[in-house]
Design an enzyme around this catalytic site. Structure first.
Site, short mmCIF file in Angstrom:
data_model
loop_
_atom_site.label_atom_id
_atom_site.label_comp_id
_atom_site.label_asym_id
_atom_site.label_seq_id
_atom_site.Cartn_x
_atom_site.Cartn_y
_atom_site.Cartn_z
N SER A 9 -5.33 -9.99 -12.08
CA SER A 9 -4.56 -9.16 -13.01
C SER A 9 -4.00 -10.04 -14.11
O SER A 9 -3.41 -11.08 -13.83
CB SER A 9 -3.37 -8.52 -12.31
N HIS A 66 -8.07 -4.25 -15.09
CA HIS A 66 -9.33 -4.81 -14.58
C HIS A 66 -10.49 -4.10 -15.27
O HIS A 66 -10.70 -2.91 -15.09
CB HIS A 66 -9.43 -4.63 -13.06
N HIS A 119 -10.23 -4.14 -4.85
CA HIS A 119 -9.14 -4.34 -3.88
C HIS A 119 -9.26 -3.31 -2.74
O HIS A 119 -9.73 -2.19 -2.96
CB HIS A 119 -7.78 -4.13 -4.54
N TYR A 178 -6.77 -1.73 -1.65
CA TYR A 178 -5.89 -0.58 -1.95
C TYR A 178 -6.56 0.48 -2.81
O TYR A 178 -6.08 1.61 -2.90
CB TYR A 178 -4.55 -1.03 -2.57
N GLU A 179 -7.69 0.12 -3.44
CA GLU A 179 -8.41 1.13 -4.22
C GLU A 179 -9.18 2.08 -3.30
O GLU A 179 -9.74 3.07 -3.77
CB GLU A 179 -9.40 0.45 -5.17
N ALA A 213 -2.69 -12.64 -9.38
CA ALA A 213 -1.25 -12.56 -9.64
C ALA A 213 -0.57 -12.44 -8.28
O ALA A 213 -1.08 -11.74 -7.41
CB ALA A 213 -0.95 -11.33 -10.49
N MET A 249 -2.27 -9.01 -3.16
CA MET A 249 -3.09 -7.92 -2.61
C MET A 249 -4.59 -8.17 -2.77
O MET A 249 -5.37 -7.21 -2.70
CB MET A 249 -2.72 -6.61 -3.32
N SER A 250 -5.00 -9.40 -3.00
CA SER A 250 -6.43 -9.64 -3.25
C SER A 250 -6.87 -10.95 -2.58
O SER A 250 -6.26 -11.40 -1.62
CB SER A 250 -6.66 -9.73 -4.76
N ASN A 270 6.27 -12.76 -10.29
CA ASN A 270 7.58 -12.20 -9.92
C ASN A 270 8.07 -12.87 -8.64
O ASN A 270 7.26 -13.45 -7.92
CB ASN A 270 7.45 -10.68 -9.67
N HIS A 310 5.53 -5.16 -14.90
CA HIS A 310 6.17 -6.46 -14.98
C HIS A 310 5.16 -7.55 -14.63
O HIS A 310 5.03 -8.56 -15.31
CB HIS A 310 7.34 -6.45 -13.99
N1 HPA Z 1 3.48 -8.56 -3.86
C1 HPA Z 1 2.16 -8.26 -3.71
N2 HPA Z 1 1.27 -8.45 -4.67
C2 HPA Z 1 1.70 -8.95 -5.83
C3 HPA Z 1 3.05 -9.27 -6.06
C4 HPA Z 1 3.98 -9.06 -5.02
O1 HPA Z 1 5.20 -9.32 -5.14
N3 HPA Z 1 3.13 -9.75 -7.33
C5 HPA Z 1 1.89 -9.71 -7.85
N4 HPA Z 1 1.00 -9.23 -6.95
#
Ligand code: HPA
Length: 276
Positions: free
Chosen positions: A32, A63, A85, A87-88, A115, A215-216, A239, A253
């Site tokens: 991402s 993506h 992913h 989650y998709e 990310a 998540m990847s 983050n 974010h």
């Molecule tokens: N958690 C899961 N996946 C993420 C996060 C997170 O805090 N930040 C970016 N991808």
């Protein structure tokens, strides 16, 4: 369960081979907000996911959905702009597909970017984590089901999924670029999403040894380990993970901060490519 035979993957790879003038040696999966590296590719050939037989299609925000072939730091590369992913809605087994196609195209080294949220309290937003190992407790292996011997053995070693010589090379390049204060080395912990984690989960992940959460990546890295590709993993810390700061988590974010810090990862990758 679907029958993912060798021929299933070969059909996609054969189509791609007809479109490109040079076989890639190195593949880069763009996480991402890391799409800007694509602008640096020279002599580009773009192959849209839509046109590749049997290929999954990407639905995640930011993506794109294309392979970009060409040269980066004078190396023959392929970029995956738009990854898949769990989650998709894709199964773990389905997520093996892109890496197996890369293998059939001749790729020997896989650079995986993503990310991620910082679990380690010493990390800051905008930092980078070179992945030394991963934890995937959630869900089963992408290699579940009938084994395809052409790719690798039924039971396979995961001691060094992330190739130590590539990790050392990336650490050295971070130092040369004077990025070493903001480039860490740590463990990537996989959570399937699409929900962000709870503060209690993040505390548990820290105790279990995770430094960053995302998540990847883990299915791609396992698939690469199975077919004996070298792997370098790079996380952009977008983050602090849930509960660390008094702030809610937001997907937007993640994309925002990612755009700002992506150039650091691009520089690092360009340097690493020179010495692979
Ligand atoms: N958690 C899961 N996946 C993420 C996060 C997170 O805090 N930040 C970016 N991808």
């Amino acid at each position: 369960m679907k029958n993912f035979s060798y021929d299933f993957y070969k059909e996609s790879a054969d189509y791609i081979l007809e479109q490109i003038s040079e076989k890639p040696k190195i593949a880069i999966i763009l996480g991402s907000a890391l799409g800007s590296i694509a602008d640096l590719v020279e002599n580009k050939t773009i192959v849209s996911y839509r046109d590749v037989p049997k290929l999954l299609q990407s639905t995640a925000p930011s993506h794109k959905g294309e392979f970009i072939f060409g040269r980066l730091s004078d190396q023959p590369v392929m970029l995956m702009s738009g990854r898949f992913h769990h989650y998709e809605g894709y199964s773990y087994e389905e997520l093996a597909q892109p890496v197996r196609i890369m293998k059939l195209l001749g790729v020997e080294t896989l650079i995986i970017t993503n990310a991620a949220g910082a679990v380690n309290l010493d990390y800051e937003v905008g930092d980078v984590m070179l992945i030394e190992d991963q934890i995937k407790i959630a869900g089963h292996s992408p290699m579940r089901g009938p084994n395809i011997e052409e790719f690798g053995p039924r039971f396979f070693d995961c001691t060094y999924i992330y190739t130590p010589k590539l990790l050392k090379l990336a650490q050295a390049k971070a130092k040369e670029l004077n990025y070493d204060n903001s480039v860490h080395t740590g463990v990537y912990y996989f959570c399937p999403g699409p929900n962000f984690e709870t503060p209690a989960e993040i505390k548990a992940i820290r105790i279990l040894g995770g430094d960053a959460v995302g998540m990847s990546t883990v299915t791609e890295a396992l698939t690469a380990a199975h077919c004996e590709m070298d792997v370098l993993g790079i996380s952009m810390i977008t983050n602090m993970a849930a509960g660390i700061e008094d702030e809610e988590q937001s997907g937007l974010h993640v994309i925002d901060v990612g755009n700002k810090a992506a150039s650091k990862i691009a520089d690092l990758i360009m340097e690493v490519l020179k010495d692979i």
